[in-house]
Design a protein around this motif. Structure first.
Motif, mmCIF file in Angstrom:
data_model
loop_
_atom_site.group_PDB
_atom_site.id
_atom_site.type_symbol
_atom_site.label_atom_id
_atom_site.label_comp_id
_atom_site.label_asym_id
_atom_site.label_seq_id
_atom_site.Cartn_x
_atom_site.Cartn_y
_atom_site.Cartn_z
ATOM 1 N N ASP A 221 0.669 65.904 80.024
ATOM 2 C CA ASP A 221 -0.343 64.874 79.991
ATOM 3 C C ASP A 221 -1.064 64.713 78.621
ATOM 4 O O ASP A 221 -1.868 65.426 78.285
ATOM 5 C CB ASP A 221 -1.195 64.864 81.210
ATOM 6 C CG ASP A 221 -0.729 64.310 82.508
ATOM 7 O OD1 ASP A 221 0.243 63.812 82.645
ATOM 8 O OD2 ASP A 221 -1.192 64.792 83.537
ATOM 9 N N LEU A 222 -0.648 63.721 77.685
ATOM 10 C CA LEU A 222 -1.185 63.844 76.548
ATOM 11 C C LEU A 222 -2.334 62.944 76.043
ATOM 12 O O LEU A 222 -2.134 61.763 76.556
ATOM 13 C CB LEU A 222 0.150 63.483 75.356
ATOM 14 C CG LEU A 222 -0.261 63.844 73.843
ATOM 15 C CD1 LEU A 222 -0.221 65.407 73.745
ATOM 16 C CD2 LEU A 222 0.975 63.301 73.213
ATOM 17 N N THR A 223 -3.140 63.403 75.524
ATOM 18 C CA THR A 223 -4.471 62.476 75.312
ATOM 19 C C THR A 223 -4.827 62.035 73.695
ATOM 20 O O THR A 223 -3.938 63.106 73.024
ATOM 21 C CB THR A 223 -5.550 63.216 75.832
ATOM 22 O OG1 THR A 223 -5.894 64.311 75.163
ATOM 23 C CG2 THR A 223 -5.594 63.626 77.574
ATOM 24 N N LYS A 384 -14.007 65.365 67.272
ATOM 25 C CA LYS A 384 -15.216 65.668 68.342
ATOM 26 C C LYS A 384 -15.684 64.637 69.359
ATOM 27 O O LYS A 384 -16.004 64.907 70.025
ATOM 28 C CB LYS A 384 -16.465 65.824 67.120
ATOM 29 C CG LYS A 384 -16.062 67.228 66.469
ATOM 30 C CD LYS A 384 -17.338 67.270 65.207
ATOM 31 C CE LYS A 384 -17.170 68.398 64.262
ATOM 32 N NZ LYS A 384 -18.141 68.647 63.246
ATOM 33 N N SER A 385 -15.150 63.209 68.749
ATOM 34 C CA SER A 385 -15.617 62.116 69.605
ATOM 35 C C SER A 385 -14.269 61.593 70.311
ATOM 36 O O SER A 385 -14.444 60.564 70.843
ATOM 37 C CB SER A 385 -16.109 60.929 68.700
ATOM 38 O OG SER A 385 -14.984 60.807 67.548
ATOM 39 N N ALA A 386 -13.078 62.288 70.126
ATOM 40 C CA ALA A 386 -11.932 61.734 70.893
ATOM 41 C C ALA A 386 -11.648 61.870 72.306
ATOM 42 O O ALA A 386 -12.603 62.795 72.625
ATOM 43 C CB ALA A 386 -10.845 62.279 70.261
ATOM 44 N N LEU A 392 -2.258 59.006 77.824
ATOM 45 C CA LEU A 392 -1.257 58.128 77.069
ATOM 46 C C LEU A 392 0.027 57.859 78.202
ATOM 47 O O LEU A 392 0.294 58.828 78.554
ATOM 48 C CB LEU A 392 -0.895 58.466 75.884
ATOM 49 C CG LEU A 392 -1.957 58.897 74.622
ATOM 50 C CD1 LEU A 392 -1.165 59.138 73.635
ATOM 51 C CD2 LEU A 392 -2.627 57.464 74.370
ATOM 52 N N GLN A 393 0.205 56.553 78.330
ATOM 53 C CA GLN A 393 1.190 56.243 79.179
ATOM 54 C C GLN A 393 2.097 55.251 78.605
ATOM 55 O O GLN A 393 1.710 54.149 78.018
ATOM 56 C CB GLN A 393 0.510 55.754 80.769
ATOM 57 C CG GLN A 393 0.047 56.585 81.241
ATOM 58 C CD GLN A 393 -0.555 56.248 82.715
ATOM 59 O OE1 GLN A 393 -0.725 55.040 82.698
ATOM 60 N NE2 GLN A 393 -0.730 57.225 83.712
ATOM 61 N N VAL A 394 3.323 55.222 78.853
ATOM 62 C CA VAL A 394 4.289 54.201 78.207
ATOM 63 C C VAL A 394 5.289 54.298 79.571
ATOM 64 O O VAL A 394 6.288 55.250 79.575
ATOM 65 C CB VAL A 394 4.931 54.798 76.861
ATOM 66 C CG1 VAL A 394 6.249 53.721 76.329
ATOM 67 C CG2 VAL A 394 3.870 54.785 75.779
ATOM 68 N N PRO A 395 5.753 53.261 80.151
ATOM 69 C CA PRO A 395 6.604 53.153 81.348
ATOM 70 C C PRO A 395 8.014 53.301 81.008
ATOM 71 O O PRO A 395 8.695 53.875 81.735
ATOM 72 C CB PRO A 395 6.056 51.929 81.866
ATOM 73 C CG PRO A 395 5.546 51.216 80.919
ATOM 74 C CD PRO A 395 4.951 51.728 79.811
#
Length: 421
Positions: A221-223, A384-386, A392-395
């Protein structure tokens, strides 16, 4: 005048014959003389060529070895001439000459007895994943074993040894794949490298598109915050190369290896080696066009700011979970596209802050792009504010053949996850 000297009358035929005898004798003599001169020159050139071959013997069918040298005087000041001179005429004498400089790296071959799997069969040789025994079964570890194909000529052996020496000169960095050792005292030759079992970042991004959360202990799960985290580590590796007066030349997700804790390690240092050793990029080396800075596409001298352009493409790859850059532009038309001062549009999953960072990397004038340290400080401030919550989602799942065609790369290069040197 000739008639007067011969005291002939105009009706005297014998006088005409005597008049012409000068031309009959002189012209053939000149032709024979010219022929003898040309023949002498040809013989001299032939004898000279034979003497040259006798004085400079060399193995047939092997390209002459290029002299290895540092890229600059500054590079020499950070380690000097670390390469063995390549005047050796036999493979055995060359290996003996290089042995002292590689003595501390030698790994006994019996410690590499267990081969786990074949990773890739490349043009230079086969790459394996193997176990390296250290004498303590508890400390046995997986390594990547790069071999030099056989039979190999002297030039190939010199190049292989040169790459090991380059890694030795480069030193260690936590965000570069490490050299563990080598086996070069006799044939076959092995390069032993650190194993990053999770594989390359591009494959990781494609897996993030699937409906999985964790696999093999790795979180998929990438943010946005993790993108900054990975990007910061790549920039640390580029800073390290810049300090060595080098650049990478092929920064892309396919050339970054990822560990289970999302530690990123830059690999694929073949271009850096070529520039350091020969002072220029080999014309035979093909780099995917869509990752190259405009100056590289225009065949101008490359530098670290070209890596910064490619880093902007890397951010695009991460935020789109492995989409090919410039999807609407054919690879062969990318230079014309950039010459119109066009850049990629902001992906829907990309924040304006991250997109502004990308745009700073894609400035046409390379002097206007930030250096690695400046860009890293920018990423740290944005980190710091990310967002660390939204995943992130790409179907759409990736079809490798379609991806390769759009990205302008060889589909065979996507079938493995290790592109070291």
């Amino acid at each position: 005048m000739a008639r007067m000297l011969l005291e002939c009358s105009l009706s005297d035929k014998l006088c005409v014959i005597q008049e012409k005898q000068y031309e009959v004798i002189i012209v053939p003599a000149l032709l024979v003389g010219a022929f003898l001169i040309i023949l002498a020159v040809i013989l001299w050139l032939f004898i000279r060529g034979q003497r040259t071959q006798q004085q400079c013997p060399g193995p047939r069918g092997v390209a002459p070895a290029l002299p290895l040298r540092s890229l600059s005087r500054e590079a020499a000041g950070h380690g000097g001439e670390v390469f063995v001179p390549l005047e050796e005429t036999s493979m055995e004498s060359f290996l003996q000459a290089s042995a002292p400089s590689l003595a501390k790296l030698q790994v006994p071959r019996e410690q590499l007895s267990e081969v786990l799997e074949q990773i890739h069969n490349g043009t230079c040789g086969v790459i394996y994943r193997a176990n390296m025994n250290t004498g303590d079964p508890a400390k046995s570890k997986s390594v990547v074993l790069k071999t030099l194909k056989e039979p190999a000529g002297l030039h190939e052996v010199q190049d292989f040894i040169g790459r090991i020496q380059f890694y030795q000169h480069l030193g260690k960095h936590k965000n570069l794949v490490q050299l563990e050792g080598c086996c070069t005292e006799s044939l076959p030759l092995y390069m032993v490298l650190e194993d990053v079992a999770q594989g390359d970042l591009l494959s990781f991004l494609w897996t993030c598109r699937r409906d999985v959360m964790t696999m093999d202990g790795l979180l998929y799960d990438l943010t946005e915050k993790q993108i900054y985290h990975i990007g910061k580590q790549v920039l640390l590796a580029l800073e390290f190369l810049q300090d060595k007066h080098l650049f990478h030349g092929d920064v892309a997700a396919r050339n970054i290896l990822i560990q289970s804790d999302l530690t990123a390690k830059l690999c694929g240092l073949g271009l850096a080696y070529e520039v350091h050793a020969r002072g220029a990029i080999s014309p035979a080396r093909a780099i995917p066009l869509k990752w190259l800075a405009p100056e590289r596409l225009l065949l101008r001298p490359a530098g670290i700011r070209g890596d910064i352009w490619s880093f902007g493409i890397l951010l695009y790859e991460m935020v789109t979970l492995g989409a090919p850059p410039y999807p609407e532009v054919p690879p062969t038309s990318i230079l014309q596209y950039l010459q119109r001062r066009k850049i990629m549009k902001r992906p829907s999953s990309c924040t304006h802050i991250m997109y502004n960072i990308m745009k700073s990397c894609w400035r046409w004038n390379e002097d206007g792009r930030p250096l690695p340290r400046e860009l890293r400080l920018r990423l740290e401030a944005s980190l710091k504010s990310a967002d660390d919550k939204a995943v992130l989602q790409v179907p759409e799942l990736v079809v490798p053949e379609l991806y390769a065609a759009v990205a302008g790369i060889n589909v065979e290069s996507l079938s493995f996850s290790y592109s070291i040197l």
